[in-house]
Design an enzyme around this catalytic site. Structure first.
Site, short mmCIF file in Angstrom:
data_model
loop_
_atom_site.label_atom_id
_atom_site.label_comp_id
_atom_site.label_asym_id
_atom_site.label_seq_id
_atom_site.Cartn_x
_atom_site.Cartn_y
_atom_site.Cartn_z
N ARG A 131 22.44 -4.46 14.44
CA ARG A 131 22.31 -3.41 15.46
C ARG A 131 23.63 -3.23 16.19
O ARG A 131 24.44 -4.16 16.27
CB ARG A 131 21.20 -3.74 16.46
N GLU A 230 18.78 -0.79 27.76
CA GLU A 230 19.93 -1.27 28.55
C GLU A 230 21.15 -0.37 28.32
O GLU A 230 21.79 0.07 29.26
CB GLU A 230 20.26 -2.71 28.17
N ARG A 234 20.58 2.09 21.21
CA ARG A 234 20.65 0.88 20.41
C ARG A 234 20.23 1.31 19.00
O ARG A 234 19.11 1.76 18.80
CB ARG A 234 19.73 -0.19 20.95
N CYS A 276 26.96 -4.27 29.90
CA CYS A 276 27.20 -5.71 30.01
C CYS A 276 28.52 -6.04 29.30
O CYS A 276 28.68 -5.72 28.12
CB CYS A 276 26.06 -6.50 29.37
N THR A 278 29.63 -8.54 27.91
CA THR A 278 29.54 -9.39 26.72
C THR A 278 29.43 -8.57 25.44
O THR A 278 29.76 -9.03 24.36
CB THR A 278 28.33 -10.34 26.77
N ARG A 285 25.39 -6.91 16.65
CA ARG A 285 24.78 -8.19 16.33
C ARG A 285 24.18 -8.09 14.93
O ARG A 285 23.26 -7.32 14.69
CB ARG A 285 23.69 -8.56 17.35
N ARG A 314 20.14 -19.54 16.44
CA ARG A 314 19.06 -19.41 17.43
C ARG A 314 17.73 -19.65 16.73
O ARG A 314 17.64 -19.53 15.51
CB ARG A 314 19.04 -17.99 18.01
N GLU A 319 17.34 -16.32 21.81
CA GLU A 319 18.07 -17.40 22.46
C GLU A 319 17.14 -18.43 23.08
O GLU A 319 16.11 -18.10 23.64
CB GLU A 319 18.95 -16.78 23.55
#
Length: 361
Positions: A131, A230, A234, A276, A278, A285, A314, A319
């Site tokens: 994604r 978010e 996505r 974000c 990060t 990902r 993970r 996570e």
């Protein structure tokens, strides 16, 4: 400087209560706590970015949620420039990407070196999912977007999705006023996203929920787009089995098509812009669910292979979750400073090395 220091924590209800320097309890580890020095606070505390998003709002999630990892969200592309004294530190600390470093994006799936795995290796991989997060140019990010802008963004994305052809062709479902039957089906497919958590709530991402949000998926359910979760988009490509190349090719084709209709927010320092920090760069990902019962029993060796190939391990529910039946989620660790192709290559190489070791054991 106005006001006495303000104690951070969940008791704070809004940024209006930040009348002085936010004082974090000792031992708070978030980037917000470590990098918002008195000097930086003094410089920015009453400032807003070009879209009117305040410095206080960018920090508020970390101020309210003391268990944040980063605790900083950008309100727009301009937040990264206007509040650069703080943002540069957060980005360099997390990504090792310095203020004058460049980011090159590359979604050309033909450059990926990932020959199909032989059947005995391929059967270890349960599923593959890649994604990317994207936001549209000319709009603030989720913390700063208005209800009207959110609906406008959704309109542009729907327009792009309506022109998909072939295997990408599908249907868009707005969350607002969703039919119960459709809702149940989307939950069963694990496609439906929920209102954001308390971290996103604190920085304003959940406002006017579920207005201006929706989901698109193709007929085969191997490709979907989340709108205004978010990040504004996505874009997700996935399927059962081990064909990493096919999953990335579909994702690249879809993302390039959407961008031909609605331009993404991007610059040469930070790559694709996300709320974000990060996710900056690729916001990519790439992951597989893979069965590694023997290797995973040797924790140190498992981790050493992961570290060598820049991948993270993970549990299958994300996570900090546990594995089920020796199945793990393996994904790329890096985001910024390397291209999408390189990151999917990281994941493929790491998975290949893990499979080789599993067979030896």
């Amino acid at each position: 400087m106005s006001g006495a220091d303000v104690k951070c924590g969940p008791h704070l209800k809004s940024i209006d209560e930040l009348t002085g320097y936010p004082l974090f309890p000792e031992g708070t580890k978030s980037s917000a706590a470590r990098f918002n020095t008195r000097e930086i606070w003094k410089k920015y505390h009453d400032k807003k970015d070009a879209y009117g998003v305040s410095y206080k709002l960018c920090l508020f999630s970390g101020i309210k949620n003391l268990d944040s990892g980063i605790g900083v969200y950008a309100g727009s592309h301009d937040s990264y420039r206007t509040f650069s004294d703080l943002m540069d530190k957060v980005i360099e600390d997390y990504h090792k990407h310095k203020p004058d470093d460049k980011h090159v994006s590359d979604m050309d799936a033909s450059k990926l070196k990932c020959p199909p795995l032989p059947p005995d290796e391929a059967k270890m991989i349960v599923s593959t999912r890649i994604r990317v997060g994207r936001n549209l140019e000319g709009y603030p990010l989720a913390p700063g977007v208005t209800k009207e802008q959110r609906e406008e963004i959704m309109g542009k994305v729907v327009q792009a999705c309506n022109t998909f052809k072939g295997d990408l062709k599908g249907t868009f479902y707005p969350l607002e006023g969703m039919d119960e039957k459709v809702q149940k089906q989307l939950i069963a497919d694990h496609f439906l996203f929920k209102e954001g958590d308390r971290f996103l709530e604190a920085c304003g991402c959940n406002r006017e929920w579920p207005s201006g949000r929706g989901i698109f998926h193709n007929a085969k359910k191997t490709f979907l787009v989340w709108v205004n979760e978010e990040d504004q988009l996505r874009i997700i490509s996935m399927q059962q089995g081990a064909d990493i190349g096919a999953v990335f090719e579909r994702l690249s084709r879809a993302a390039n098509h959407i961008e031909s209709v609605a331009k993404f927010c991007h610059d040469e320092h930070l790559g694709y812009i996300t709320s974000c920090p990060t996710n900056l760069g690729t916001a990519l990902r790439a992951s597989v669910h893979i069965k590694l019962p023997k290797l995973s029993a040797r924790k140190d060796e498992f981790q050493a292979i992961a570290d060598k190939y820049y991948v993270q391990i993970r549990g299958i529910h994300g996570e900090h979750s546990e594995s089920a039946g020796g199945v793990y989620d393996i994904s790329n660790k890096r985001r910024l400073g390397r291209s999408e192709v390189q990151l999917v290559q990281d994941m493929y190489n790491g998975v290949k090395a893990m499979i080789t070791r599993e067979k030896e054991l």
